[in-house]
Scaffold this active site. Structure first.
Site, PDB file in Angstrom:
ATOM      1  N   TRP A 198      -7.943  -7.238   5.031  1.00 30.03           N
ATOM      2  CA  TRP A 198      -6.529  -7.485   5.336  1.00 30.03           C
ATOM      3  C   TRP A 198      -6.399  -8.518   6.452  1.00 30.03           C
ATOM      4  O   TRP A 198      -7.116  -8.439   7.452  1.00 30.03           O
ATOM      5  CB  TRP A 198      -5.835  -6.205   5.809  1.00 30.03           C
ATOM      6  CG  TRP A 198      -5.675  -5.129   4.782  1.00 30.03           C
ATOM      7  CD1 TRP A 198      -6.254  -3.900   4.812  1.00 30.03           C
ATOM      8  CD2 TRP A 198      -4.839  -5.148   3.611  1.00 30.03           C
ATOM      9  NE1 TRP A 198      -5.845  -3.160   3.730  1.00 30.03           N
ATOM     10  CE2 TRP A 198      -4.983  -3.896   2.976  1.00 30.03           C
ATOM     11  CE3 TRP A 198      -3.992  -6.102   3.029  1.00 30.03           C
ATOM     12  CZ2 TRP A 198      -4.305  -3.564   1.801  1.00 30.03           C
ATOM     13  CZ3 TRP A 198      -3.321  -5.772   1.858  1.00 30.03           C
ATOM     14  CH2 TRP A 198      -3.480  -4.522   1.260  1.00 30.03           C
ATOM     15  N   THR A 214      -8.828   0.019   6.394  1.00 27.97           N
ATOM     16  CA  THR A 214      -7.655   0.357   5.603  1.00 27.97           C
ATOM     17  C   THR A 214      -6.376   0.415   6.433  1.00 27.97           C
ATOM     18  O   THR A 214      -6.386   0.672   7.639  1.00 27.97           O
ATOM     19  CB  THR A 214      -7.847   1.728   4.911  1.00 27.97           C
ATOM     20  OG1 THR A 214      -8.129   2.719   5.905  1.00 27.97           O
ATOM     21  CG2 THR A 214      -8.977   1.695   3.897  1.00 27.97           C
ATOM     22  N   VAL A 215      -5.267   0.167   5.737  1.00 27.09           N
ATOM     23  CA  VAL A 215      -3.933   0.468   6.244  1.00 27.09           C
ATOM     24  C   VAL A 215      -3.505   1.752   5.548  1.00 27.09           C
ATOM     25  O   VAL A 215      -3.979   2.005   4.428  1.00 27.09           O
ATOM     26  CB  VAL A 215      -2.937  -0.662   5.909  1.00 27.09           C
ATOM     27  CG1 VAL A 215      -3.206  -1.873   6.757  1.00 27.09           C
ATOM     28  CG2 VAL A 215      -2.950  -1.015   4.429  1.00 27.09           C
ATOM     29  N   ARG A 256     -14.404   0.271   4.302  1.00 26.21           N
ATOM     30  CA  ARG A 256     -13.199  -0.514   4.069  1.00 26.21           C
ATOM     31  C   ARG A 256     -12.270  -0.331   5.267  1.00 26.21           C
ATOM     32  O   ARG A 256     -12.057   0.800   5.703  1.00 26.21           O
ATOM     33  CB  ARG A 256     -12.484  -0.043   2.803  1.00 26.21           C
ATOM     34  CG  ARG A 256     -13.263  -0.292   1.527  1.00 26.21           C
ATOM     35  CD  ARG A 256     -12.449   0.069   0.289  1.00 26.21           C
ATOM     36  NE  ARG A 256     -12.217   1.508   0.150  1.00 26.21           N
ATOM     37  CZ  ARG A 256     -11.035   2.090   0.284  1.00 26.21           C
ATOM     38  NH1 ARG A 256      -9.951   1.391   0.576  1.00 26.21           N
ATOM     39  NH2 ARG A 256     -10.909   3.389   0.125  1.00 26.21           N
ATOM     40  N   CYS A 269       0.818  -1.214   0.000  1.00 28.23           N
ATOM     41  CA  CYS A 269       0.000   0.000   0.000  1.00 28.23           C
ATOM     42  C   CYS A 269       0.855   1.268   0.000  1.00 28.23           C
ATOM     43  O   CYS A 269       1.690   1.458   0.879  1.00 28.23           O
ATOM     44  CB  CYS A 269      -0.892  -0.023   1.245  1.00 28.23           C
ATOM     45  SG  CYS A 269      -1.819   1.500   1.487  1.00 28.23           S
ATOM     46  N   TYR A 316      -5.463   5.997  -8.848  1.00 28.69           N
ATOM     47  CA  TYR A 316      -6.649   5.216  -8.451  1.00 28.69           C
ATOM     48  C   TYR A 316      -7.888   5.695  -9.205  1.00 28.69           C
ATOM     49  O   TYR A 316      -8.749   4.899  -9.586  1.00 28.69           O
ATOM     50  CB  TYR A 316      -6.889   5.320  -6.933  1.00 28.69           C
ATOM     51  CG  TYR A 316      -5.940   4.458  -6.139  1.00 28.69           C
ATOM     52  CD1 TYR A 316      -6.271   3.153  -5.796  1.00 28.69           C
ATOM     53  CD2 TYR A 316      -4.691   4.937  -5.750  1.00 28.69           C
ATOM     54  CE1 TYR A 316      -5.401   2.347  -5.078  1.00 28.69           C
ATOM     55  CE2 TYR A 316      -3.805   4.141  -5.037  1.00 28.69           C
ATOM     56  CZ  TYR A 316      -4.165   2.846  -4.698  1.00 28.69           C
ATOM     57  OH  TYR A 316      -3.292   2.057  -4.011  1.00 28.69           O
TER      58      TYR A 316
END
Ligand SMILES: N[C@@H](CCC(=O)N[C@@H](CS)C(=O)NCC(=O)O)C(=O)O
Length: 308
Positions: free
Chosen positions: A80, A110-111, A108, A47, A174
């Site tokens: 994840w 997220t990291v 979502r 990421c 993105y």
């Protein structure tokens, strides 16, 4: 509908807002005082948003102060996952930490995000706030001789450049890759390459975005450039030019890559497997391309641009 599909409106990708935005501060106002041994940074090497936090942690010598947990690069519908239970948080899936902090969260997970060992709750998944906190609020724990990545006199200019880079480059790839209509895709690609052209000019005469000193702006730009030819050019259809077609930008990227903080946090295996295998809406077969063949260690020759 996948969680990313929920973020597409009118064929354009609109990123979800960050759910956790508490701040870690040197004076502890807000309940999360900066300090060693208390916070755990949860990341994926794939990421780009997470890589920025890893680069800054390493550049500032905060490895002892802030521990790191790394998730598996392949994500399925459960989100994840840690390769085994994370030894500090005890979580198998990142979602466990999001739901512990907010049982009604349905976005979502997220990291990067930061977890507080004291409260055993997530503090923030606001990625720019994480690097800025390391640069400013954790100053007392910086290694001797660590660079000032966010010098006060440059902050307005750094913020301004970061804003453009964020919308057109970092998130721009993105927007191109997740677009489901021609118009938003065209717009994203045009804006992306317009900014890359401007950056090429800028970096032809300066070693880093702000001259001789490495700053937060370079850390924000690098992870997108590092992924460009391997992923964004093909997987996200950002194919007007490759990074290697830009002499200054490409040499600048190699210059950064020659330092441990950048090199050791750049994992092309995790990057390629994550994007090509996980993002099936863009690559239904999940096949990971072999190339490109790129020599990242080719001498960059940019020392000549430094005045110090
Ligand atoms: N916090 C931002 C940026 C972080 C981000 O997008 N991280 C990605 C990986 S690059 C992620 O964790 N995605 C999880 C998912 O889509 O389920 C966001 O929510 O969009």
């Amino acid at each position: 509908m996948t969680t990313v599909e929920k973020e597409i409106s009118g064929g354009g990708f609109v990123r979800q807002p960050n759910r956790f935005t508490a701040r870690i501060t040197a004076d502890g106002s807000g309940g999360h005082p900066a300090g060693p041994g208390r916070y755990r940074l949860l990341v994926s090497y794939a990421c780009p948003w997470a890589q920025r936090t890893l680069i800054v942690r390493r550049l500032l010598g905060l490895e002892e102060a802030i521990s790191v947990g790394v998730v598996d690069p392949i994500r399925d519908e459960r989100g994840w996952r840690f390769p085994g239970p994370d030894p500090v948080t005890g979580a198998d899936f990142l979602s466990e930490l999001y739901l512990a902090a907010d049982p009604s969260f349905d976005g979502r997970c997220t990291v990067p995000c930061v977890w507080d060992a004291q409260t055993r709750l997530l503090v923030t998944n606001d990625f720019p706030a994480i690097t800025i906190a390391m640069e400013t609020e954790f100053a007392a724990w910086h290694a001797e001789g660590a660079p000032d990545l966010y010098p006060e006199r440059l902050r307005p200019e750094i913020d301004e450049l970061n804003e453009r880079i964020y919308h057109t480059v970092n998130n721009g790839v993105y927007k191109a890759g997740f677009a489901t209509a021609q118009g938003p895709y065209d717009e994203a690609v045009d804006a992306l390459f317009a900014t890359l052209d401007v950056l090429e000019e800028r970096l032809a005469h300066r070693r880093y975005l702000f001259g001789d000193e490495l700053t937060e702006a370079d850390v924000r730009l690098y992870p997108t450039l590092a992924r460009f030819d391997a992923v964004y050019y093909s997987h996200f259809k950002c194919n007007l030019r490759r990074l290697v077609d830009y002499p200054a930008l490409w040499a600048y990227t190699r210059d950064l890559y020659s330092r441990p903080a950048f090199r050791e946090t750049t994992d092309f295996d995790h990057i390629k497997r994550h994007y090509y295998v996980t993002q099936r809406m863009v690559n239904p077969s999940g096949i990971v391309p072999k190339g490109p063949l790129i020599d990242w260690d080719e001498p960059h020759g940019r020392e000549r641009l430094s005045r110090t």
